[in-house]
Design an enzyme around this catalytic site. Structure first.
Site, PDB file in Angstrom:
ATOM      1  N   CYS A 233      40.276 -40.791  45.611  1.00 58.78           N
ATOM      2  CA  CYS A 233      39.159 -39.970  46.084  1.00 58.78           C
ATOM      3  C   CYS A 233      37.872 -40.774  46.253  1.00 58.78           C
ATOM      4  O   CYS A 233      36.863 -40.241  46.666  1.00 58.78           O
ATOM      5  CB  CYS A 233      38.912 -38.790  45.143  1.00 58.78           C
TER       6      CYS A 233
ATOM      7  N   CYS B 213      33.837 -60.585 108.303  1.00 63.03           N
ATOM      8  CA  CYS B 213      34.854 -59.749 107.681  1.00 63.03           C
ATOM      9  C   CYS B 213      35.687 -60.546 106.692  1.00 63.03           C
ATOM     10  O   CYS B 213      35.444 -61.721 106.454  1.00 63.03           O
ATOM     11  CB  CYS B 213      35.740 -59.120 108.757  1.00 63.03           C
TER      12      CYS B 213
END
Lengths: 535, 151
Positions: free
Chosen positions: A226, A502
Site C-alpha cells: 500500500c 515539377c
C-alpha cells in the site's frame, strides 16, 4: 546511546567540570531543565572561571538552538489524518508522544511512533533519527491483541517487546554491513574509537532529481503493497541486495489493516497459510533539500561508497572519499573524478557497451569480467551535456541493435525501424530523406556503388578515428553541401539538384537520361504524376 | 597548461627513484608529459647490445587513454613500422588505467624478445620473418648494429 555528537561540538573548547557535567547530562534531561540545571550549577562557581565558562556554554547552547529549534514535522496517523507540528530535535520520542498524543485524543502510552521501518523507542532522541525538515512520522495506536506474523496459532504479541521499540534504522546499519554480503563479522566487530564509529556509520549516495546532482541519501521504508510509511520491518537489511531487490524483507503494515496481508483478520485457514507476507520496500530520499512529500524519492547510487578502507584510486592513486567501487570480483576502486573522466573518455570514443539487460553501460576500467554497471543512473555523474550525449548514443545504439537504421542525412540522424527486407527507407517524421538501407546513399535502383576506397597504402593501417578523418578532409564541406541539396539519380547516382519546376526529373548525364521522381527516388510513374507531380 | 596530475608526478618520481632495469625514461625539461626513453635490446634477441630511443607522450586524458609511444631509432621488427609506430594491444584497445608507463615500457621490451609476425604492422618484415626467420634475424641484427649502437 552515542554521545559522539556532543563530543564533537565541544572539542574546540577546553574541558572543565561544568562542561563535562553538561555533557554527561545532556542526554538525560530535556533542554529547558538542562539549562536551568547548568545555571544553578554555575551559581556555585565564582570569579572569571565562572563567567568564561558560562559564556562558552551560552554560546554553545545558543548555537545549538539556532540550528535545531524548529524541526517542522508531519505526523500521519493510520486513520488518515495528518498533523503538522514543530518539534525540538533534542526531544526524546517520549516527549514527542506526550506532545502529540492529546492532539490525537490518545494517551502517550497507547501510541507508537514509526519511522523508516522502525518503531522508535521512548529513549531515542529525535536528533539521532536522521530526520529532515518536513519529514513524516507515523503515529499508530497500539492494538491490544496482535498476531505474530511468523506463528499461525492465535497468540498474543509480546507486549514488552512491542513497547520497547528500537533504534532508528540509520543507527543500526553500518557501511560495513553493506560492503559485503557476509555481514556477521562486521556486526560483531566492536568499534571503540568514536572517529571509527562515525566513519562506519551508514552513508548512502543518491542522484537527486530535484537538486540534479549527487547528494547524501536517507534510507526510508514503506509497505510494498500500500506504499504507506506506517510500516515496521521484521528484520534489518543486511546488504544491498536486501535493499534493492523487492520481497526480501518482511514487515508489518499499520496502514490499512483490512488490505495488507499481515493484518487480515481470521479468514479461512487456507488463505492465512498460503497468503504472501507483507514485504518492505526500501527507497531513498535526498538529505539536502526539504522533503517535497513521500513521493520525493532519489535513485541510490550504490556503487558510490565511503572510502572506509582508504583504498587508493586505480587510476590516479590518490585516496579520496567517497569512491566508486566497480561491481567486479576485485571491487576495483576509482575516485569520482577519475570515474567521470573514464566515462567521458569512453563516451567520446563510443566505447560504451549496449547490454541487453542493463542498457548502455561500462565495465571495470581494469577490464575485469562481469563488471558491468547495472544501475545506469551512475552515469548521472557526467555533466548534463555529456549525459545528453550518453542518452543520444544509447538510443542510437538501441535503434541499430534492434535492426533499425539512422538517417544518414547530415544534421538529421533520425532513428528508423523499418521492415527487415525493405531497402528503400524514407525518413518519416524526420527530414524526409529517401535512402538505401545498404549503402546509406540516396535511394537508387540496382546494386550499391562500391564506396570510394581511400588510398590504403600497405603500411597505413595506423589507427585513425574514421569520423575525425572524414571531418578533416578539405573537400568534405562542399561534399556535405552537395549531399544536402541534391539527390542521386536512382539509376546512375549522379547528384542532381532541383532548382524549381515539377517533380519529374530527367537525369542530365549523357547516356543515362533516366526519368525519375524527386519525391520517391524511383522511376517516374503515372502515380507520381497523379499524386505529387508539382509537389 | 593545466596542472600536472598527481598520478603523473608520482609515476615520474618512481621511474627516477626505482628505474626499471634496461629502461630509462626521463621527462622533457619543457614538457612533463613528454618522456625521452631508452630501451636496451634484450639479451638473446637480435636486438641485444642495441640502445633504442623512443618517445612517449601522455595525452591529456591519461590515464584514461593510453600513452602514445614511438620508436625513434630505426628497428627491424615485424610489429614496428618504419615510422617507429608499435603494434601492441595495450597501447590500443587493451589499455587500462591500471597500467602505467613502466608496464608499457616493459611490454615493449618484451615485444623485442618475442616478435609476433602474425599480427604485423610492418608487412614486409613480418613476411620475411615467417618465410625465412634466419634471414630476418640477420637483418634485425644488422639494423641494430647500424642504427642502435655507438650513437
Amino acid at each position: 546511546m552515542s554521545s559522539s555528537d556532543s563530543e564533537n561540538e565541544l572539542s574546540n573548547t577546553p574541558p572543565n567540570i561544568i562542561q563535562l557535567a553538561a555533557n554527561t547530562t545532556r542526554n538525560l534531561l530535556p533542554e529547558k531543565s538542562r539549562e536551568r540545571w547548568i545555571k544553578s550549577l554555575s551559581k556555585h562557581k565564582t570569579g572569571d572561571f565562572r563567567s568564561i565558562s558560562n559564556r562558552m556554554l551560552q554560546l554553545f547552547w545558543f548555537g545549538k538552538k539556532t540550528i535545531s529549534n524548529s524541526l517542522s514535522i508531519y505526523i500521519k496517523t493510520n486513520t488518515g489524518s495528518t498533523l503538522s507540528v514543530d518539534l525540538d530535535p533534542n526531544w526524546y520520542i517520549k516527549n514527542v508522544k506526550e506532545h502529540i498524543a492529546p492532539k490525537l485524543g490518545l494517551h502517550p502510552e497507547e501510541m507508537k511512533i514509526i519511522f523508516a521501518g522502525k518503531e522508535l523507542s521512548d529513549s531515542i532522541m529525535l536528533a539521532d533519527c536522521d530526520l529532515g525538515q518536513q519529514s513524516v512520522l507515523h503515529a499508530v495506536k497500539i492494538k491490544k491483541r496482535e498476531k505474530l506474523p511468523s506463528q499461525s496459532n492465535n497468540s498474543l504479541i509480546e507486549e514488552v517487546e512491542e513497547e520497547q521499540g528500537s533504534k532508528p534504522l540509520c543507527e543500526i546499519l553500518s557501511d560495513l554491513d553493506f560492503s559485503t554480503t557476509e555481514s556477521e563479522n562486521s556486526l560483531n566487530k566492536s568499534v571503540s574509537d568514536t572517529d571509527e564509529k562515525e566513519r562506519s556509520k551508514v552513508h548512502f549516495y543518491v542522484f537527486c532529481p530535484t537538486c540534479k546532482s549527487l547528494k547524501n541519501g536517507k534510507l526510508r521504508v514503506r509497505c510494498n503493497f500500500c506504499k504507506s510509511g506506517a510500516f515496521t520491518v521484521h528484520s534489518d537489511p543486511q546488504n544491498w541486495t536486501d535493499v534493492l531487490e523487492v520481497k526480501r524483507i518482511t514487515g508489518q503494515c499499520e496502514n490499512i489493516p483490512e488490505l495488507c496481508a499481515d493484518n487480515i483478520p481470521e479468514l479461512c485457514a487456507d488463505i492465512l497459510d498460503n497468503r504472501e507476507p507483507t514485504f518492505a520496500e526500501f527507497y531513498f530520499k535526498c538529505s539536502e533539500h526539504r522533503s517535497l512529500g513521500e513521493d520525493d524519492a532519489a535513485v541510490p547510487l550504490y556503487l558510490i561508497r565511503p572510502n572506509s578502507k582508504d583504498i587508493p584510486c586505480l587510476a590516479c592513486g590518490d585516496v579520496s572519499d567517497p569512491v566508486f567501487v566497480f561491481p567486479c570480483p576485485d571491487g576495483h576502486v576509482t575516485c569520482l573524478d577519475c570515474f567521470r573522466q573514464y566515462c567521458s573518455t569512453r563516451l567520446r570514443d563510443r566505447q560504451f557497451w549496449h547490454h541487453p539487460d542493463f542498457g548502455y553501460t561500462l565495465g571495470c576500467p581494469a577490464s575485469c569480467k562481469d563488471s558491468f554497471i547495472t544501475e545506469i543512473h551512475h552515469f548521472r555523474l557526467l555533466t548534463p551535456a555529456q549525459y545528453d550525449q550518453y542518452q543520444r548514443f544509447a538510443t542510437e545504439e538501441y535503434v541499430l541493435q534492434s535492426g533499425g537504421v539512422l538517417c544518414p542525412q547530415p544534421g538529421c540522424g533520425m532513428g528508423i525501424l523499418a521492415d527487415p527486407d525493405c531497402n528503400r527507407i524514407t525518413c518519416i517524421n524526420g527530414c524526409g530523406f529517401v535512402f538505401c538501407r545498404l549503402c546509406l546513399q540516396g535511394y537508387h535502383i540496382g546494386d550499391c556503388e562500391t564506396p570510394e576506397t581511400t588510398n590504403t597504402d600497405g603500411d597505413c593501417s595506423y589507427n585513425v578515428d574514421p569520423t575525425r578523418a572524414a571531418e578533416a578532409r578539405w573537400d568534405e564541406a562542399s561534399r556535405v553541401t552537395i549531399k544536402v541539396i541534391s539527390k542521386p539519380c536512382p539509376k546512375c547516382r549522379t547528384p542532381t539538384e532541383r532548382d524549381g519546376g515539377c517533380m519529374h526529373m530527367v537525369c542530365t548525364r549523357k547516356g543515362c537520361e533516366f526519368h525519375w521522381c524527386w519525391v520517391c527516388q524511383t522511376p517516374w510513374t503515372r502515380e507520381c504524376m497523379g499524386n505529387h507531380w508539382f509537389g | 597548461m593545466a596542472a600536472l596530475p598527481r598520478r603523473i608526478m608520482k609515476e615520474t618520481q618512481r621511474l627516477m627513484q626505482e628505474p626499471v632495469p634496461g629502461i630509462s625514461a626521463v621527462p622533457d625539461e619543457t614538457n612533463a608529459r613528454y618522456f625521452h626513453v631508452i630501451v636496451t635490446g634484450p639479451e638473446d634477441s637480435p636486438f641485444e647490445g642495441g640502445l633504442f630511443k623512443l618517445e612517449l607522450f601522455l595525452p591529456e586524458d591519461y590515464p584514461m587513454s593510453a600513452p602514445k609511444v614511438r620508436f625513434i631509432t630505426k628497428i627491424y621488427h615485424p610489429n614496428i613500422d618504419r615510422l617507429g609506430r608499435i603494434c601492441l594491444d595495450i597501447l590500443k584497445d587493451k589499455w587500462s588505467p591500471a597500467l602505467q608507463i613502466r608496464t608499457v615500457l616493459l611490454s615493449i621490451q618484451a615485444l623485442l624478445s618475442a616478435p609476433n609476425p602474425d599480427d604485423p604492422l610492418a608487412n614486409d618484415v613480418a613476411e620475411l620473418w615467417k618465410i625465412n626467420e634466419s634471414e630476418a634475424i640477420r637483418n634485425a641484427k644488422e639494423w641494430t648494429r647500424r642504427y642502435a649502437m655507438d650513437n
